[in-house]
Design a protein around this motif. Structure first.
Motif, PDB file in Angstrom:
ATOM      1  N   ARG A  99       0.546  -1.088  -0.329  1.00 49.77           N
ATOM      2  CA  ARG A  99      -0.008  -0.146   0.103  1.00 49.77           C
ATOM      3  C   ARG A  99       0.660   1.292  -0.127  1.00 49.77           C
ATOM      4  NH1 ARG A  99      -4.651  -0.007   4.359  1.00 49.77           N
ATOM      5  NH2 ARG A  99      -5.648   1.171   1.776  1.00 49.77           N
ATOM      6  N   HIS A 157      -2.916   4.903  -1.223  1.00 49.97           N
ATOM      7  CA  HIS A 157      -3.874   3.915  -1.024  1.00 49.97           C
ATOM      8  C   HIS A 157      -4.468   4.132   0.218  1.00 49.97           C
ATOM      9  CE1 HIS A 157      -1.516   1.581  -3.893  1.00 49.97           C
ATOM     10  NE2 HIS A 157      -2.399   1.856  -4.904  1.00 49.97           N
ATOM     11  N   THR A 158      -3.265   4.808   1.265  1.00 46.08           N
ATOM     12  CA  THR A 158      -3.662   5.116   2.599  1.00 46.08           C
ATOM     13  C   THR A 158      -3.325   6.435   2.723  1.00 46.08           C
ATOM     14  OG1 THR A 158      -3.619   4.286   4.696  1.00 46.08           O
ATOM     15  CG2 THR A 158      -2.047   3.940   3.537  1.00 46.08           C
ATOM     16  N   GLY A 174      -2.776   3.684   7.409  1.00 40.51           N
ATOM     17  CA  GLY A 174      -2.344   2.579   7.162  1.00 40.51           C
ATOM     18  C   GLY A 174      -1.946   1.639   8.247  1.00 40.51           C
TER      19      GLY A 174
END
Length: 363
Positions: A177, A182-183, A189
């Motif tokens: 990730r 993505h985070t 995360g």
């Protein structure tokens, strides 16, 4: 083919590690630790804007224009991938690109101490890989993740900014990730990884209190957490972890760290004496009952003695690792002296004129 690829090809051709671009300066590369120009002509604003905007998305370019910073990864071809950092500086646009090898070297390829494999075989706790920027922490961690991937069936979640080494599933499942794609950040995360049936979490950078707190909690709940810090040795690493917390929480954090820390791998890159490149040296701390007691007491000045006397367990003190490379002729006395913690130990190996300078400066 992007315009900037010509610069990247030069970097690969010269076996360099980084490309530095800055408006009003010639393009430069870092080769074996030294920065050298690769052309005389200065970079203009137009040239910089054209080549930087060409290899990132329009949305990312817009974000860079408004924020003044941008991190992402760029793949030129199957063999060549770069970690990219854009910045605004006093004279205009700037950028630094780090070459990321697409082939993940094994721990044996890297020649790191064999004891590091033991950290990959663990089922829980926290292991910290530390060192200054550009010391090869990411390369060592990628090799460690690849060792686990090859030998164990685990779910490994990595949280990186950006993703550097791309892993393919072997025995393990690897979920990579990227922050912020993505985070939103490392702590978000890491919090999510607790709900993702993860066995192992790699945190690209433990740079704030919340991330460190979550990493310790995750380790206490049975996850194996790998994290990085910009510290040069085991003692500074333990101190940095504890000092990140407010004074009234530090006693509790020492107790948490004493029970969850499994080891510290500190890494430095030293220039080889023959000019052929650089070599990694490591300090290794393995947490045993004596180390746990030292952390709980807050007596980290005693860690050096435990590391030196823990040789049979695979521990290694940084100055001993540097000394061994000096004795076998891999590095010069000057390089050993500059990187050592206890300068006095290495002063006697310096040529007389350098030793006089060291004495005069109080080194």
């Amino acid at each position: 083919m992007a315009y900037i690829d010509d610069f990247f090809r030069a970097l690969v051709q010269y076996s360099a590690s980084d490309l530095h671009l800055a408006e009003g300066q010639p393009p430069k590369i870092r080769r074996h630790g030294e920065i050298v120009p690769i052309r005389e002509e200065l970079l203009t604003r137009e040239e910089m804007a054209f080549m930087l905007s060409e290899i990132c998305s329009p949305a990312s370019w817009e974000k860079f224009e408004s924020n003044g910073d941008l991190d992402f990864a760029y793949q030129m071809d199957e063999e060549t991938r770069f970690r990219c950092n854009y910045l605004k500086q006093a004279h205009g646009y700037g950028a630094v690109f780090r070459l990321i090898p697409t082939k993940i070297l094994t721990l044996d390829d890297l020649g790191v101490p064999k004891v590091i494999k033991e950290f990959g075989d663990m089922r829980g706790g926290i292991v910290l890989v530390t060192g200054p920027t550009g010391s090869g922490k990411s390369t060592t961690l990628a090799a460690l993740i690849d060792y686990i991937n090859t030998n164990h069936g685990r779910h490994i979640v990595t949280i990186e900014e950006p993703i550097e080494f791309v892993h393919r599933n072997k025995l393990s499942i690897i979920t990579q990730r990227e922050v912020p794609e993505h985070t939103p950040d490392f702590s978000a995360g890491l919090r999510a990884a607790l709900r993702e049936d993860a066995d192992i979490v790699l945190v690209g950078e433990m740079r704030d209190l919340e991330t460190i707190q979550l990493a310790l909690t995750a380790a206490e709940t049975g996850l194996l957490v790998f994290g990085t810090l910009h510290t040069n040795n085991a003692r500074k690493t333990v101190d940095r972890m504890i000092d990140a917390f407010p004074a009234d929480q530090q006693a509790q954090v020492r107790t948490m760290l004493a029970s969850s820390l499994r080891g510290v791998v500190a890494q430095l890159l030293l220039k080889k004496a023959d000019g052929s490149g650089r070599i990694a040296v490591n300090e290794i701390l393995k947490v045993n009952p004596a180390v746990s007691a030292i952390i709980r007491e807050g007596a980290t000045q005693k860690l050096q003695d435990v590391i030196v006397s823990g040789k049979s367990e695979g521990m290694q003190f940084m100055d001993d690792a540097i000394w061994a490379r000096l004795l076998d002729g891999t590095i010069s006395p000057h390089e050993a002296y500059m990187k050592a913690i206890d300068k006095n130990r290495f002063k006697g190996a310096l040529p007389p004129e350098e030793a006089d300078l060291a004495n005069a400066s109080g080194g």
